[in-house]
Design a protein around this motif. Structure first.
Motif, PDB file in Angstrom:
ATOM      1  N   ASP A  43     -14.920 -39.574 -16.811  1.00  0.00           N
ATOM      2  CA  ASP A  43     -15.199 -38.315 -17.482  1.00  0.00           C
ATOM      3  C   ASP A  43     -14.077 -37.381 -17.644  1.00  0.00           C
ATOM      4  O   ASP A  43     -13.131 -37.560 -17.081  1.00  0.00           O
ATOM      5  CB  ASP A  43     -16.300 -37.372 -16.770  1.00  0.00           C
ATOM      6  CG  ASP A  43     -17.885 -38.126 -16.512  1.00  0.00           C
ATOM      7  OD1 ASP A  43     -17.978 -38.855 -17.525  1.00  0.00           O
ATOM      8  OD2 ASP A  43     -18.087 -37.952 -15.503  1.00  0.00           O
ATOM      9  N   PRO A  44     -13.841 -36.432 -18.858  1.00  0.00           N
ATOM     10  CA  PRO A  44     -13.011 -35.609 -18.982  1.00  0.00           C
ATOM     11  C   PRO A  44     -12.819 -34.530 -17.896  1.00  0.00           C
ATOM     12  O   PRO A  44     -13.852 -34.119 -17.289  1.00  0.00           O
ATOM     13  CB  PRO A  44     -13.541 -34.859 -20.091  1.00  0.00           C
ATOM     14  CG  PRO A  44     -15.103 -34.838 -20.326  1.00  0.00           C
ATOM     15  CD  PRO A  44     -15.082 -36.256 -19.590  1.00  0.00           C
ATOM     16  N   ILE A  45     -11.588 -33.926 -17.821  1.00  0.00           N
ATOM     17  CA  ILE A  45     -11.347 -33.002 -16.633  1.00  0.00           C
ATOM     18  C   ILE A  45     -12.204 -31.760 -16.823  1.00  0.00           C
ATOM     19  O   ILE A  45     -12.647 -31.106 -15.789  1.00  0.00           O
ATOM     20  CB  ILE A  45      -9.715 -32.713 -16.919  1.00  0.00           C
ATOM     21  CG1 ILE A  45      -9.581 -31.930 -15.525  1.00  0.00           C
ATOM     22  CG2 ILE A  45      -9.705 -31.744 -17.931  1.00  0.00           C
ATOM     23  CD1 ILE A  45      -7.758 -31.477 -15.291  1.00  0.00           C
ATOM     24  N   THR A  46     -12.873 -31.628 -18.031  1.00  0.00           N
ATOM     25  CA  THR A  46     -13.569 -30.328 -18.222  1.00  0.00           C
ATOM     26  C   THR A  46     -14.995 -30.658 -17.484  1.00  0.00           C
ATOM     27  O   THR A  46     -15.561 -29.469 -17.199  1.00  0.00           O
ATOM     28  CB  THR A  46     -13.797 -30.002 -19.803  1.00  0.00           C
ATOM     29  OG1 THR A  46     -14.162 -31.161 -20.369  1.00  0.00           O
ATOM     30  CG2 THR A  46     -12.471 -29.654 -20.280  1.00  0.00           C
ATOM     31  N   LYS A  47     -15.335 -31.723 -17.208  1.00  0.00           N
ATOM     32  CA  LYS A  47     -16.426 -32.099 -16.658  1.00  0.00           C
ATOM     33  C   LYS A  47     -16.123 -32.536 -15.053  1.00  0.00           C
ATOM     34  O   LYS A  47     -17.193 -31.973 -14.196  1.00  0.00           O
ATOM     35  CB  LYS A  47     -17.164 -32.963 -17.203  1.00  0.00           C
ATOM     36  CG  LYS A  47     -18.530 -33.704 -16.449  1.00  0.00           C
ATOM     37  CD  LYS A  47     -19.115 -34.745 -17.563  1.00  0.00           C
ATOM     38  CE  LYS A  47     -20.521 -35.271 -16.803  1.00  0.00           C
ATOM     39  NZ  LYS A  47     -21.174 -36.327 -17.536  1.00  0.00           N
ATOM     40  N   THR A  48     -15.016 -33.095 -14.802  1.00  0.00           N
ATOM     41  CA  THR A  48     -15.085 -33.498 -13.215  1.00  0.00           C
ATOM     42  C   THR A  48     -14.631 -32.201 -12.486  1.00  0.00           C
ATOM     43  O   THR A  48     -14.883 -32.226 -11.148  1.00  0.00           O
ATOM     44  CB  THR A  48     -13.639 -34.462 -13.306  1.00  0.00           C
ATOM     45  OG1 THR A  48     -12.514 -33.838 -13.819  1.00  0.00           O
ATOM     46  CG2 THR A  48     -14.259 -35.534 -13.904  1.00  0.00           C
ATOM     47  N   ILE A  49     -13.868 -31.347 -12.866  1.00  0.00           N
ATOM     48  CA  ILE A  49     -13.425 -30.115 -11.981  1.00  0.00           C
ATOM     49  C   ILE A  49     -14.588 -29.124 -11.612  1.00  0.00           C
ATOM     50  O   ILE A  49     -14.782 -28.952 -10.590  1.00  0.00           O
ATOM     51  CB  ILE A  49     -12.340 -29.137 -12.832  1.00  0.00           C
ATOM     52  CG1 ILE A  49     -11.012 -30.010 -12.815  1.00  0.00           C
ATOM     53  CG2 ILE A  49     -12.120 -27.750 -12.021  1.00  0.00           C
ATOM     54  CD1 ILE A  49      -9.873 -29.478 -13.264  1.00  0.00           C
ATOM     55  N   PRO A  50     -15.450 -28.545 -12.618  1.00  0.00           N
ATOM     56  CA  PRO A  50     -16.565 -28.113 -12.261  1.00  0.00           C
ATOM     57  C   PRO A  50     -17.561 -28.804 -11.338  1.00  0.00           C
ATOM     58  O   PRO A  50     -18.356 -28.207 -10.598  1.00  0.00           O
ATOM     59  CB  PRO A  50     -17.337 -27.704 -13.718  1.00  0.00           C
ATOM     60  CG  PRO A  50     -16.425 -27.780 -14.409  1.00  0.00           C
ATOM     61  CD  PRO A  50     -15.215 -28.910 -14.188  1.00  0.00           C
ATOM     62  N   THR A  51     -17.695 -30.239 -11.555  1.00  0.00           N
ATOM     63  CA  THR A  51     -18.323 -30.812 -10.617  1.00  0.00           C
ATOM     64  C   THR A  51     -18.043 -30.765  -9.224  1.00  0.00           C
ATOM     65  O   THR A  51     -18.843 -31.027  -8.467  1.00  0.00           O
ATOM     66  CB  THR A  51     -18.715 -32.458 -11.073  1.00  0.00           C
ATOM     67  OG1 THR A  51     -19.285 -32.513 -12.440  1.00  0.00           O
ATOM     68  CG2 THR A  51     -19.265 -33.329 -10.133  1.00  0.00           C
ATOM     69  N   LYS A  52     -16.776 -30.728  -9.198  1.00  0.00           N
ATOM     70  CA  LYS A  52     -16.264 -30.854  -7.883  1.00  0.00           C
ATOM     71  C   LYS A  52     -16.647 -29.600  -7.066  1.00  0.00           C
ATOM     72  O   LYS A  52     -16.831 -29.469  -5.887  1.00  0.00           O
ATOM     73  CB  LYS A  52     -14.565 -31.133  -7.699  1.00  0.00           C
ATOM     74  CG  LYS A  52     -14.289 -32.747  -8.223  1.00  0.00           C
ATOM     75  CD  LYS A  52     -12.812 -32.639  -8.020  1.00  0.00           C
ATOM     76  CE  LYS A  52     -12.329 -34.181  -8.367  1.00  0.00           C
ATOM     77  NZ  LYS A  52     -12.739 -35.004  -7.263  1.00  0.00           N
TER      78      LYS A  52
END
Length: 317
Positions: free
Chosen positions: A126-135
């Motif tokens: 996934d793009p970083i815009t999705k992975t960081i909020p998910t973390k």
């Protein structure tokens, strides 16, 4: 029936034939009896027509179509009611979840007696815009729930049948199903590293708003799970604390005023001229309102039809 594979979908016409063929192949190789429950969440493409055509080849397909888009939680909740398998496997329709993970998920539920096995997409595409909020959400959920999972939002999960028949999923709460299950008394929750594949067709259907909604739903789950049957404990405690603080501040100002009068010491400031007076007044009013809110919520809770509905795991009569 061994397994029910639940697949919520929205505009996934391209991936459906490949997905069901893959699922059927895995089931055949492992001699599993199964059903595939597709829920079309108001697709605007030809997804439903594709499902109808696939049904002619795969008799194991069950399908439900919503009149409009309600969201993934609604699709899962309706699908859970329709399942008949001993183990329920949920997976996304976009081919980013691999059906090859199903045998191991099934084994761990049946042999290791887990209530839930949640997938962990350790390596993501996934793009970083999705992975960081998910973390961030995963960290917040771990802290608030006490459930040590690395990936609450992974669509690939396995459940014992009685778990999905007990819980209710709505709003954006599909990502917090392990939390809902824990509040319902299903405490044996495990995790399994699963393959995350790059999206092959189409684009993601989730926007940034899901993170805001997800955070609000997390607060709702935490509050309802902890205070749903005893709201007075929450509102009443805060109300009494606020009321007492306000009263103490007011009494202190009055005491200071009376001391100056008794000691014949000039005291030119009126009580109402002090900022502390208004702070104490607000604290008393807010405390009273919160106490009343807790009292009303307690009355509503006691008169609710489900007030004495509790989950009984075993019974001897």
């Amino acid at each position: 029936m061994d397994i029910s594979v639940v697949v919520p979908l929205y505009n996934e016409e391209e991936s459906l034939p490949e997905l069901i063929a893959w699922i059927d192949k895995v089931m055949g190789e492992n001699n599993f009896s199964y059903e595939a429950v597709f829920v079309d969440d108001g697709s605007t493409d030809t997804s439903w027509a594709v499902i109808e055509e696939l049904k002619k080849t795969y008799s194991t397909i069950k399908a439900i179509k919503f009149r409009r888009n309600y969201g993934k939680s609604a699709a899962l909740n309706v699908a859970f009611e329709a399942t008949q398998g001993d183990v329920i496997i949920t997976m996304d329709a976009d081919l980013q979840d691999s059906p090859d993970e199903i045998p191991e998920l099934y084994r761990r539920i049946k042999e290791e007696n887990y209530d839930i096995i949640s997938g962990w997409k350790k390596k993501r595409y996934d793009p970083i815009t999705k992975t960081i909020p998910t973390k961030l959400f995963n960290a917040a959920t771990r802290k608030m729930s006490g459930i040590q999972l690395n990936d609450f939002n992974c669509g690939l999960k396995a459940y014992r049948s009685d778990v999905v028949k007990t819980i209710e999923v709505y709003g954006e709460m599909h990502r917090y199903i392990p939390v809902i299950a824990k509040w319902a008394g299903f405490n044996k929750i495990g995790e399994q590293v699963v393959e995350h594949r790059a999206r092959k067709y189409g684009t993601t259907k989730f926007g940034f708003s899901r993170f805001v909604n997800g955070f609000l739903d997390l607060l709702s789950i935490f509050f309802v799970g902890k205070f749903g049957k005893r709201p007075m404990h929450f509102f009443g405690s805060l109300g009494v604390l606020s009321f007492l603080l306000g009263t103490i501040m007011a009494l202190w100002m009055i005491g200071v005023k009376l001391y100056h009068i008794a000691a014949h010491i000039p005291y030119k400031r009126e009580i109402t001229d002090q900022p502390l007076f208004y702070i104490s007044l607000v604290a008393i009013i807010v405390g009273s309102q919160m106490f009343l809110a807790g009292f009303i919520a307690e009355l509503l809770s006691r008169n609710a039809p489900e007030r004495n509905q509790y989950l009984i795991e075993k019974e001897i009569i």
